[in-house]
Structure formats: C-alpha cells, structure tokens
Scaffold this motif. Structure first.
Motif, PDB file in Angstrom:
ATOM      1  N   UNK A  28     -47.840  72.716  11.359  1.00 12.68           N
ATOM      2  CA  UNK A  28     -47.955  71.631  10.382  1.00 12.68           C
ATOM      3  C   UNK A  28     -49.055  71.940   9.381  1.00 12.68           C
ATOM      4  N   UNK A  29     -50.199  72.336   9.885  1.00 18.16           N
ATOM      5  CA  UNK A  29     -51.321  72.664   8.999  1.00 18.16           C
ATOM      6  C   UNK A  29     -50.957  73.845   8.102  1.00 18.16           C
ATOM      7  N   UNK A  30     -50.281  74.849   8.667  1.00 18.65           N
ATOM      8  CA  UNK A  30     -49.890  76.018   7.872  1.00 18.65           C
ATOM      9  C   UNK A  30     -48.927  75.624   6.762  1.00 18.65           C
ATOM     10  N   UNK A  31     -47.966  74.760   7.049  1.00 16.90           N
ATOM     11  CA  UNK A  31     -47.019  74.318   6.026  1.00 16.90           C
ATOM     12  C   UNK A  31     -47.711  73.525   4.933  1.00 16.90           C
ATOM     13  N   UNK A  32     -48.601  72.629   5.337  1.00 16.79           N
ATOM     14  CA  UNK A  32     -49.279  71.804   4.337  1.00 16.79           C
ATOM     15  C   UNK A  32     -50.216  72.627   3.468  1.00 16.79           C
ATOM     16  N   UNK A  33     -50.890  73.615   4.058  1.00 13.51           N
ATOM     17  CA  UNK A  33     -51.791  74.459   3.268  1.00 13.51           C
ATOM     18  C   UNK A  33     -51.027  75.394   2.345  1.00 13.51           C
ATOM     19  N   UNK A  41     -40.241  71.892   6.747  1.00  8.90           N
ATOM     20  CA  UNK A  41     -41.172  71.495   7.792  1.00  8.90           C
ATOM     21  C   UNK A  41     -40.506  70.539   8.773  1.00  8.90           C
ATOM     22  N   UNK A  42     -39.764  69.576   8.263  1.00  3.71           N
ATOM     23  CA  UNK A  42     -39.105  68.605   9.133  1.00  3.71           C
ATOM     24  C   UNK A  42     -38.048  69.272  10.006  1.00  3.71           C
ATOM     25  N   UNK A  43     -37.340  70.245   9.468  1.00  2.00           N
ATOM     26  CA  UNK A  43     -36.346  70.972  10.261  1.00  2.00           C
ATOM     27  C   UNK A  43     -37.029  71.685  11.416  1.00  2.00           C
TER      28      UNK A  43
END
Length: 95
Positions: A28-33, A41-43
C-alpha cells in the motif's frame, strides 16, 4: 503456561495473518508513494484478501477436522504399511 497443539496452531495462524497484513501494508505504501492508479492497488488488495481467506478457511477446516491432534501418527502408519508391502512382496517372490 502449558503449550498445547491448539496454542501452537493459533500462533501459526496469527503469524500467517501478520505476515500477509504486513505485505499488504508495505505494498500500500509503495503504491501510494509511486503514484500508481488506485484501480491496480484495489485489485492487488482484493487478491491478497481472497487468498488469505482461502488459506484461513483451509486451516480452520483442518483444525476442526482434527488434523493437528495426532501429528506423529501418519508417519508410523506409513512405516507399518511399508512393512506389510515388503512382506507381501517377499511371499510373492518379488523381493
């Protein structure tokens, strides 16, 4: 504190949940950064949750079925079956 098979199996389950939860948090942190789309991300999160649910269901089913009660029994059964097979082959002249 008495360590029972139930305690060990519950600890394994909690460790598994912690590892999967940590993986989801890190991703999650990697996707947001990285600024990726939220759809991807949701998938990925839904996939992790489905996989976790499946493994957890299998673990609970095995626990309730009693697979963790006699951990040593199957190996002795296998050795006994092997001895019977060897005896049967000796009688048949195959050994």
């Amino acid at each position: 504190m008495k360590i029972t098979q139930r305690t060990v199996s519950l600890m394994i389950m909690f460790i598994f949940l912690f590892v999967v939860g940590s993986i989801i948090a890190v991703r999650t942190v990697a996707y947001l950064e990285a600024g990726f789309e939220l759809k991807g991300f949701l998938v990925e999160v839904i996939t992790y949750v489905i996989a976790l649910t499946g493994w957890l269901t299998l673990f609970i089913y095995s626990y309730l079925k009693g697979d963790f009660k006699d951990i040593e029994g199957p190996k002795y059964e296998l050795l006994e079956k092997e001895e019977k097979i060897i005896e049967a082959e000796k009688k048949a002249g195959m050994y």
